[in-house]
Every structure is written in C-alpha cells, then in structure tokens.
Write a protein that holds these residues in place. Structure first.
Motif, PDB file in Angstrom:
ATOM      1  N   LYS A 198      18.664  64.475  51.426  1.00  0.00           N
ATOM      2  CA  LYS A 198      20.073  64.369  51.025  1.00  0.00           C
ATOM      3  C   LYS A 198      20.858  65.665  51.245  1.00  0.00           C
ATOM      4  O   LYS A 198      22.072  65.698  51.044  1.00  0.00           O
ATOM      5  N   TYR A 199      20.149  66.738  51.640  1.00  0.00           N
ATOM      6  CA  TYR A 199      20.816  68.036  51.783  1.00  0.00           C
ATOM      7  C   TYR A 199      21.207  68.324  53.235  1.00  0.00           C
ATOM      8  O   TYR A 199      20.643  67.758  54.171  1.00  0.00           O
ATOM      9  N   SER A 200      22.146  69.242  53.379  1.00  0.00           N
ATOM     10  CA  SER A 200      22.573  69.662  54.716  1.00  0.00           C
ATOM     11  C   SER A 200      21.444  70.453  55.376  1.00  0.00           C
ATOM     12  O   SER A 200      20.556  70.978  54.686  1.00  0.00           O
ATOM     13  N   ILE A 250      20.837  73.957  53.830  1.00  0.00           N
ATOM     14  CA  ILE A 250      20.210  73.957  52.506  1.00  0.00           C
ATOM     15  C   ILE A 250      18.760  73.495  52.609  1.00  0.00           C
ATOM     16  O   ILE A 250      17.889  73.989  51.889  1.00  0.00           O
ATOM     17  N   LYS A 251      18.479  72.571  53.504  1.00  0.00           N
ATOM     18  CA  LYS A 251      17.082  72.167  53.735  1.00  0.00           C
ATOM     19  C   LYS A 251      16.249  73.375  54.134  1.00  0.00           C
ATOM     20  O   LYS A 251      15.148  73.592  53.629  1.00  0.00           O
ATOM     21  N   LEU A 271      27.512  77.598  49.055  1.00  0.00           N
ATOM     22  CA  LEU A 271      26.992  76.354  49.628  1.00  0.00           C
ATOM     23  C   LEU A 271      25.865  75.785  48.771  1.00  0.00           C
ATOM     24  O   LEU A 271      25.801  74.570  48.522  1.00  0.00           O
ATOM     25  N   LYS A 277      27.191  74.305  45.537  1.00  0.00           N
ATOM     26  CA  LYS A 277      27.919  73.062  45.796  1.00  0.00           C
ATOM     27  C   LYS A 277      26.964  71.885  45.933  1.00  0.00           C
ATOM     28  O   LYS A 277      27.217  70.795  45.419  1.00  0.00           O
ATOM     29  N   GLU A 278      25.832  72.090  46.625  1.00  0.00           N
ATOM     30  CA  GLU A 278      24.924  70.971  46.893  1.00  0.00           C
ATOM     31  C   GLU A 278      23.909  70.729  45.786  1.00  0.00           C
ATOM     32  O   GLU A 278      23.488  69.596  45.554  1.00  0.00           O
ATOM     33  N   LEU A 279      23.474  71.779  45.078  1.00  0.00           N
ATOM     34  CA  LEU A 279      22.445  71.603  44.050  1.00  0.00           C
ATOM     35  C   LEU A 279      22.968  71.748  42.626  1.00  0.00           C
ATOM     36  O   LEU A 279      22.265  71.397  41.668  1.00  0.00           O
TER      37      LEU A 279
END
Length: 407
Positions: free
Chosen positions: A299-301, A304-305, A338, A341-343
């Motif tokens: 589910k991550y960009s 971020i992965k 970043l 924002k994602e986690l």
C-alpha cells in the motif's frame, strides 16, 4: 383419441409417482433426453440408449419390459403399439439402496474415472426407491385401458447390469468423457488456488482456511504417493509454496518469506506422524496471513517501501533519520514529511516501535539476556531500552519474560 389418453396417462403418472414418465417413438429416440445433457449424464444416457435398442428389437404389443442398466437402475417400458412405434418408459428408479462397494464395482466395469464416484453416489441418492411391482401394476392398468384387453401383458427382462463387451466407440466415448472430467478438475483447482492466494494476499485467515479445505486443493488429486504421512507432507509442502506466493503478492519482503517458508519446510519434514501434520495447515495459513498484515508494503509508495525495507533489514544498527535519508537518496526533511504522511508517525517513532516488537519475540523464544537483546535491536543503552519498552508495552522487559515463564 389414443394419443390424448397416452398424454393424460403420462401427466397423471408424473404427478402420482416420483419417477420420470416419458412417451417416445423409436424414430425420435436420438433426440429424447432422459437426463440433463452434462458430461456425467451423457454417460447415463449413452448406456440407457444402448439398453433400449435390444428392447426395440424384441418388443411386441402389450408387453412390459424391465430394463436393468449397467448402473443397476430400473426402467419399465410398455410397448403400446409396435405398428405405430409408441412406447411409454418409467424410470430410472432403484428397488434397493446402492452400496459404496457396488458403486466402485460399477466404476471399474465401465472404466470411468474415480472422480465420478461422488457424482454417482449423489445420482443414486436422487433416485426414488420403489417396489418394481408397483410400477408394473400401473403400466398393466394403462395397457388394459388402451388395448381393451384384460389379459395380463407379457413381462420381459433385459438385464445389462453385467456389462457386455463394449465396442470401440464406447472406448472413445469414455476416453473423451474422462479427459473432460480431468480438465474440469484441473480448471477448478487452479481457480481455487487463485482464490486462496488472493485471501492470503489480503491477510484473510477465515476465507483462506475455508478455501484450502475444499477438495480441489486439499484432496488427493495432487498427491501421488501411497504412504499417508508422505502424502500429507507433499500436500503441505505444496501449500507452503502457495501460501508464500500469496504473501509475496501481498507485498511482504522476500527476506521475511524466506525465513517463514524455511521454518515450515523444516517442521513439515521433521514430522513423523499424521497427528503432527493434522492441523499444521491452519497454523501455516495463520502465520502467512499475519505476516501479510504485519509486513505488507504493497500500500506504500516506492520510496516508502524502500525506506521500510532498509529499516527492517538494519534494525540492529544505529539508525538515524539522516542515515536512512542518505541511503534512500532524499533529504531528511523531505523523507520525514513523506514518511509521516503515509504511516502517520515519524521515522524515529516507527524505528523504536519496530525494535520493541522485535524484542518481544527474542524475549519469548531465546535465553539471551536483556542487555544482549538490547544490543541486537540497536538499543545498547539498557536504561533507554527499559524506558521505551515500558512506555510501549506497559511493563519492563524483565516482567514480560517472567510473565511468560509463569504461564
């Protein structure tokens, strides 16, 4: 007038007795459908038509013929008029329940796949069980009314339950039917495997377990060894590969998959009895679904992965935002924004949380000292390790280990 009587008798019989009643002519025989036109029922129809042909050669007006098919089912046929090619057939039905032993004997005689055993059993269960004398009396009454003859009709029997030698066309028919059955089973198994992979990919434990228990996946069709322990091992090793694939598609990093699949492979091969293997698939599915939920990066960009992979692989080193950002090739400020924002948490909070949850497994499964565990997870300051642990878990590492021992 006679056709009206026959139509009326046919409809009345269909309402009164739980057996199929059909009127037919020899010239229409090829178009008569005695059973639904599926591969299994095509086989039933094929044999019934082969039984009716000798009846047509020897029937006569006002005769009732009992046909016993190779499937040990009964049909009674009244020859209403040989001149006008008019016949009334009642069946199929059975007089006595068909045993499993007889089913496998029939399968062997007819040279059909064992896959049809279950279908054949369900077919017999769907047939009415009727005393043949009842059917005879009904047809006797119809003949008496139509033929205006009170003399008892002649009763013939054509018993093909002991199968005669088949011609080459039958061999081709069965070969084609068996091949169709095999292809259908393969298609069903692949479809079921795709579903199972999808459920593990999403971490859905309940649906994954239900899908695995379906015969298409867990049945003997993918096991080809007579030893029952070896059979179970082969199945579970195949399942392990399937589960791993599902978790991989769910975004779990390969390093975790290698560790888990290796663990299960060893456990499977070390088992010495069926009892040890009995519920292993449940534990395996649970572990792969849990792994998907805990470590899935899908589910991550991409950035971020890459960040999470680096953190997970270097959890024991001295990780800082600057060090992680340098490895990823971004500025610390941009990566921090970043990541948040994602986690929903900052990088250092995530790293410390990951370290504490890694320590839980080490406290539970090793005899390492708390100081040694702190070093392994990158927290060589024991006091700081205690502070973070108690903040996140609610008790100290020592209390956590003592609680495990007391259970």
């Amino acid at each position: 007038m006679q056709s009206d009587i026959i139509n009326f008798a046919t409809k009345l019989l269909s309402k009164c007795i739980p057996v199929k009643v059909q009127y037919f002519k020899e010239c229409q025989l090829d178009s008569v459908i005695f059973e639904p036109d599926l591969d299994f029922y095509s086989m039933i129809n094929h044999h019934l038509l082969k039984c009716i042909k000798p009846y047509l050669e020897q029937c006569d007006n006002s005769t009732i013929t009992n046909i016993i098919t190779p499937f040990h089912t009964n049909h009674y046929i009244l020859c209403i008029s040989k001149e006008n090619d008019e016949h009334l057939v009642v069946g199929p039905f059975v007089e006595n329940p068909i045993s499993d032993e007889l089913i496998y004997s029939i399968i062997n005689k007819l040279q059909i796949n064992l896959d049809y055993a279950k279908k054949l059993k369900l077919y017999y269960q769907s047939l009415p069980s009727i005393d043949a004398s009842t059917v005879y009396e009904i047809l006797f009454t119809i003949n008496e009314y139509i033929a205006k003859n009170q003399t008892a009709p002649r009763l013939n029997t054509i018993d093909l339950s002991i199968l005669p030698k088949q011609d080459s066309s039958y061999d081709l028919f069965i070969e084609d039917m068996n091949r169709s059955s095999m292809y259908k089973d393969i298609e069903e198994r692949y479809a079921s495997e795709d579903k199972l992979i999808s459920y593990i990919k999403n971490g859905d434990v309940i649906l994954a377990q239900k899908e695995f228990m379906k015969k298409t996946i867990s049945g003997s069709n993918i096991i080809r060894n007579k030893d029952s322990v070896r059979n179970s091992k082969n199945l579970l090793l195949s399942a392990n590969t399937l589960f791993r694939r599902g978790a991989y598609l769910g975004g779990v990093p390969p390093i975790y998959l290698d560790e888990l699949s290796g663990k299960w492979s060893i456990k499977i091969e070390q088992a010495v009895s069926l009892e040890e293997l009995n519920n292993l698939h449940i534990k395996m599915i649970n572990s792969y679904c849990l792994l998907t939920k805990e470590h899935s990066l899908s589910k991550y960009s991409p950035v971020i992965k890459q960040t999470l992979m680096f953190i997970n692989l270097n959890i024991s080193s001295n990780l800082t935002v600057k060090k992680v950002a340098h490895e990823i090739g971004l500025s610390p400020d941009y990566l921090t924004r970043l990541f948040k924002k994602e986690l929903g948490v900052n990088i250092i909070t995530y790293i410390n949380s990951k370290r504490i949850y890694t320590s839980l497994d080490l406290l539970k499964n090793t005899d390492l000292s708390i100081e040694e565990i702190g070093d392994l997870i990158g927290l060589n300051n024991t006091s700081y390790f205690y502070t973070l642990f108690k903040k996140q878990i609610g008790i100290s590492p020592k209390q956590y280990r003592n609680n495990l021992k007391s259970k």
